[in-house]
Motif scaffolding. Sequence first.
Motif, PDB file in Angstrom:
ATOM      1  N   GLY A   1     -62.203 -85.220   2.685  1.00  0.00           N
ATOM      2  CA  GLY A   1     -62.009 -86.653   2.477  1.00  0.00           C
ATOM      3  C   GLY A   1     -60.908 -86.940   1.475  1.00  0.00           C
ATOM      4  N   TRP A   2     -60.929 -86.244   0.350  1.00  0.00           N
ATOM      5  CA  TRP A   2     -59.898 -86.433  -0.675  1.00  0.00           C
ATOM      6  C   TRP A   2     -58.513 -86.079  -0.149  1.00  0.00           C
ATOM      7  CZ3 TRP A   2     -59.724 -88.387  -5.513  1.00  0.00           C
ATOM      8  CH2 TRP A   2     -60.927 -88.710  -6.118  1.00  0.00           C
ATOM      9  N   ILE A   3     -58.408 -84.938   0.525  1.00  0.00           N
ATOM     10  CA  ILE A   3     -57.110 -84.498   1.047  1.00  0.00           C
ATOM     11  C   ILE A   3     -56.585 -85.495   2.069  1.00  0.00           C
ATOM     12  CG2 ILE A   3     -55.991 -82.721   2.464  1.00  0.00           C
ATOM     13  CD1 ILE A   3     -57.931 -80.696   1.036  1.00  0.00           C
ATOM     14  N   SER A   4     -57.468 -85.974   2.931  1.00  0.00           N
ATOM     15  CA  SER A   4     -57.066 -86.954   3.946  1.00  0.00           C
ATOM     16  C   SER A   4     -56.576 -88.239   3.291  1.00  0.00           C
ATOM     17  CB  SER A   4     -58.236 -87.265   4.873  1.00  0.00           C
ATOM     18  OG  SER A   4     -58.662 -86.101   5.537  1.00  0.00           O
ATOM     19  N   ALA A   5     -57.313 -88.705   2.295  1.00  0.00           N
ATOM     20  CA  ALA A   5     -56.916 -89.936   1.602  1.00  0.00           C
ATOM     21  C   ALA A   5     -55.543 -89.778   0.960  1.00  0.00           C
ATOM     22  CB  ALA A   5     -57.957 -90.299   0.549  1.00  0.00           C
ATOM     23  N   ALA A   6     -55.334 -88.670   0.290  1.00  0.00           N
ATOM     24  CA  ALA A   6     -54.066 -88.456  -0.405  1.00  0.00           C
ATOM     25  C   ALA A   6     -52.900 -88.336   0.577  1.00  0.00           C
ATOM     26  CB  ALA A   6     -54.154 -87.208  -1.280  1.00  0.00           C
ATOM     27  N   ALA A   7     -53.088 -87.560   1.639  1.00  0.00           N
ATOM     28  CA  ALA A   7     -52.001 -87.318   2.577  1.00  0.00           C
ATOM     29  C   ALA A   7     -51.659 -88.551   3.396  1.00  0.00           C
ATOM     30  CB  ALA A   7     -52.369 -86.156   3.503  1.00  0.00           C
ATOM     31  N   ILE A   8     -52.659 -89.160   3.970  1.00  0.00           N
ATOM     32  CA  ILE A   8     -52.419 -90.305   4.853  1.00  0.00           C
ATOM     33  C   ILE A   8     -52.022 -91.528   4.043  1.00  0.00           C
ATOM     34  CG2 ILE A   8     -53.486 -91.855   6.540  1.00  0.00           C
ATOM     35  CD1 ILE A   8     -55.195 -89.347   7.380  1.00  0.00           C
ATOM     36  N   GLY A   9     -52.644 -91.719   2.893  1.00  0.00           N
ATOM     37  CA  GLY A   9     -52.322 -92.872   2.055  1.00  0.00           C
ATOM     38  C   GLY A   9     -50.875 -92.892   1.625  1.00  0.00           C
ATOM     39  N   GLY A  10     -50.373 -91.750   1.197  1.00  0.00           N
ATOM     40  CA  GLY A  10     -48.971 -91.678   0.781  1.00  0.00           C
ATOM     41  C   GLY A  10     -48.014 -92.034   1.903  1.00  0.00           C
ATOM     42  N   MET A  11     -48.300 -91.529   3.089  1.00  0.00           N
ATOM     43  CA  MET A  11     -47.435 -91.844   4.236  1.00  0.00           C
ATOM     44  C   MET A  11     -47.493 -93.334   4.570  1.00  0.00           C
ATOM     45  SD  MET A  11     -47.767 -88.562   6.792  1.00  0.00           S
ATOM     46  CE  MET A  11     -49.544 -88.577   6.898  1.00  0.00           C
TER      47      MET A  11
ATOM     48  N   ALA B   1     -66.168 -89.675   5.332  1.00  0.00           N
ATOM     49  CA  ALA B   1     -65.622 -91.034   5.395  1.00  0.00           C
ATOM     50  C   ALA B   1     -65.718 -91.723   4.034  1.00  0.00           C
ATOM     51  CB  ALA B   1     -66.351 -91.843   6.465  1.00  0.00           C
ATOM     52  N   GLU B   2     -66.865 -91.576   3.388  1.00  0.00           N
ATOM     53  CA  GLU B   2     -67.045 -92.201   2.068  1.00  0.00           C
ATOM     54  C   GLU B   2     -66.055 -91.632   1.061  1.00  0.00           C
ATOM     55  OE1 GLU B   2     -68.132 -92.331  -2.012  1.00  0.00           O
ATOM     56  OE2 GLU B   2     -68.483 -90.525  -0.828  1.00  0.00           O
ATOM     57  N   ARG B   3     -65.817 -90.309   1.107  1.00  0.00           N
ATOM     58  CA  ARG B   3     -64.883 -89.689   0.176  1.00  0.00           C
ATOM     59  C   ARG B   3     -63.447 -90.121   0.456  1.00  0.00           C
ATOM     60  NH1 ARG B   3     -66.452 -88.519  -4.628  1.00  0.00           N
ATOM     61  NH2 ARG B   3     -67.282 -90.537  -4.061  1.00  0.00           N
ATOM     62  N   VAL B   4     -63.116 -90.366   1.734  1.00  0.00           N
ATOM     63  CA  VAL B   4     -61.791 -90.915   2.047  1.00  0.00           C
ATOM     64  C   VAL B   4     -61.642 -92.261   1.348  1.00  0.00           C
ATOM     65  CG1 VAL B   4     -60.353 -91.915   3.871  1.00  0.00           C
ATOM     66  CG2 VAL B   4     -61.449 -89.696   4.236  1.00  0.00           C
TER      67      VAL B   4
END
Length: 186
Positions: free
Chosen positions: A138-148, A11-14
Amino acid sequence: DLLLLLAAGVAERVCFGVVAVYFATMLQLRYGLDLAGLPLPLALMAAGNLAGTAVGSSLAARLPDRPLSFAASCAGTALLALLLFAWEPGLPACVALGFVYSFVNALGRPALMAVLGGAPRETRGALLGFNIPCASVGWISAAAIGGMLIEAHGVAALGPPTAVVALAGAALAMAARRLARPHRAS
């Protein structure tokens, strides 16, 4: 309780990943910065992370309740996510908020690492090693979901989900803290 802490670390990394990946995008979309205008604001945001890690390291060495320290950092990150992404205070204030967000987010990371590093010797290496792919999730989730989210709803849409993830991290750390208490008593 260590698995809960690993999940809290995700969660923190997201939360860090969202600002690390999309702060530049936000500055470009909201304030019209071109690539030449991004280095100083990005350096200040990164300086917040460095300063937060340094202060957080000192706190982790001194404060006995490390899961609580991590949870407090996550709760602060939640509030700051709402301010940073939903509020448009102007470029200087936004950059200052980016610094503060990164600082507060980084404050708790050393406390989490200290707790994970305190695992029994037989499992410590595996646990700390497993922390690395968890951080990547966390990083992958942030990048993928954030862009959408930005594509569908704009930059302000990053605030509420990031705040929810940060609060989930705080809740997971508090749950791990409660679970660890019986072990400390025996």
